[in-house]
Design a protein around this motif. Structure first.
Motif, mmCIF file in Angstrom:
data_model
loop_
_atom_site.group_PDB
_atom_site.id
_atom_site.type_symbol
_atom_site.label_atom_id
_atom_site.label_comp_id
_atom_site.label_asym_id
_atom_site.label_seq_id
_atom_site.Cartn_x
_atom_site.Cartn_y
_atom_site.Cartn_z
ATOM 1 N N LYS A 54 -51.174 -26.705 -25.805
ATOM 2 C CA LYS A 54 -50.447 -27.497 -24.810
ATOM 3 C C LYS A 54 -50.796 -27.023 -23.399
ATOM 4 C CE LYS A 54 -48.054 -29.353 -28.203
ATOM 5 N NZ LYS A 54 -48.456 -30.654 -28.719
ATOM 6 N N LEU A 55 -50.460 -27.866 -22.429
ATOM 7 C CA LEU A 55 -50.583 -27.482 -21.030
ATOM 8 C C LEU A 55 -49.540 -26.420 -20.716
ATOM 9 C CD1 LEU A 55 -52.060 -28.264 -18.344
ATOM 10 C CD2 LEU A 55 -50.091 -29.729 -17.872
ATOM 11 N N SER A 56 -49.965 -25.336 -20.134
ATOM 12 C CA SER A 56 -49.049 -24.260 -19.763
ATOM 13 C C SER A 56 -48.069 -24.731 -18.688
ATOM 14 C CB SER A 56 -49.835 -23.050 -19.236
ATOM 15 O OG SER A 56 -48.982 -22.132 -18.619
ATOM 16 N N PRO A 57 -46.785 -24.331 -18.789
ATOM 17 C CA PRO A 57 -45.805 -24.728 -17.759
ATOM 18 C C PRO A 57 -46.195 -24.246 -16.366
ATOM 19 C CG PRO A 57 -44.685 -23.814 -19.683
ATOM 20 C CD PRO A 57 -46.163 -23.569 -19.875
ATOM 21 N N GLU A 58 -46.952 -23.135 -16.278
ATOM 22 C CA GLU A 58 -47.347 -22.586 -14.974
ATOM 23 C C GLU A 58 -48.608 -23.246 -14.407
ATOM 24 O OE1 GLU A 58 -46.881 -20.429 -17.690
ATOM 25 O OE2 GLU A 58 -44.784 -20.124 -17.151
ATOM 26 N N ALA A 59 -49.263 -24.069 -15.200
ATOM 27 C CA ALA A 59 -50.588 -24.572 -14.810
ATOM 28 C C ALA A 59 -50.565 -25.377 -13.514
ATOM 29 C CB ALA A 59 -51.189 -25.406 -15.940
#
Length: 197
Positions: free
Chosen positions: A189-194
Motif C-alpha cells: 500500500k501507499l505509506s501514510p507518510e508518502a
C-alpha cells in the motif's frame, strides 16, 4: 599547495558530498508499506534509464525470493516513482517509459539482435479515486534465465496535493493475476507518510 595536500582535500570534499547525498536519501519518506522486503533508492535521471524524462526518485522493494528461479516470488517485486508531473501518466507514457526502463535495466539497449522490451497497458479502474492500469511487459531475462519473460503489471497513481507530485506504484510478477504471490503484492500500500513531506 603541495600535491599531497590538494589530493587529501579533494578526497575529503568527495566524502562530504557522498555523506550529504546518503543523508538526503535516508530522509526520503517510505513510499510503500511492505513487510520484510529489501529496499533500494534511485534518483532521476536513473543511471540505467536516463531517457526517462522525470524529476524525483524511485523506491524499489524486493521479496526474499525475487531473484531465485525456483521461488514462487521469482521476478516479483514493486517500485514506486515520486515524480514532478502535472497530470497522471497515460497508457502511452507508461508504455514508452517502462520500455526504456527495462531495456536499460536488462542491458537490451546494447544488444545487436533487435530484442527490446514491449509494454502494453489499459485502464483498470475508471470508477476509483486514483488512476490505475493493468498491463504486460514482454522482455528478455538477461539476469537469470536468459529466456524471454512476460511480467504482469498493476499500476496505481496517487496525487500529493501539498507537494504537487504524483506517486506511481508499479507491481510486477510473471505469475498470473489471482495466484498466491499476487495476494502478497496486493498487500503493498501507499505509506501514510508518502504525501506528507
Amino acid at each position: 599547495m603541495p600535491s599531497n595536500t590538494k589530493t587529501t582535500l579533494i578526497i575529503i570534499a568527495l566524502c562530504l558530498c557522498s555523506i550529504s547525498a546518503l543523508s538526503q536519501e535516508e530522509t526520503r519518506p517510505d513510499l510503500m508499506v511492505t513487510d520484510g522486503w529489501g529496499k533500494e533508492l534511485f534518483i532521476f535521471p536513473i543511471r540505467f534509464a536516463s531517457k526517462i524524462p522525470y524529476t524525483g526518485f524511485e523506491e524499489a522493494r524486493f521479496p526474499k525470493g525475487w531473484g531465485i528461479e525456483s521461488s514462487p516470488e521469482f521476478w516479483s517485486y514493486a517500485f514506486a516513482w515520486k515524480i514532478d508531473v502535472k497530470a497522471p501518466l497515460t497508457e502511452t507514457d507508461l508504455e514508452v517509459n517502462l520500455q526504456r526502463y527495462f531495456d536499460g535495466l536488462l542491458g537490451l539497449d546494447f544488444k545487436e539482435d533487435g530484442q527490446k522490451t514491449n509494454a502494453v497497458f489499459v485502464s483498470s479502474n475508471a470508477s476509483k479515486p486514483w488512476v490505475g492500469y493493468k498491463g504486460k511487459i514482454k522482455t528478455l531475462d538477461t539476469r537469470f534465465t536468459k529466456k524471454p519473460m512476460i511480467l504482469n503489471v498493476l499500476v496505481d497513481q496517487h496525487y500529493c496535493k501539498k507537494e504537487k507530485q504524483y506517486i506511481i506504484i508499479f507491481k510486477f510478477s510473471p505469475k498470473e493475476f489471482g495466484t498466491p504471490v499476487w495476494l502478497k503484492m496486493n498487500d503493498i500500500k501507499l505509506s501514510p507518510e508518502a504525501c506528507n513531506h
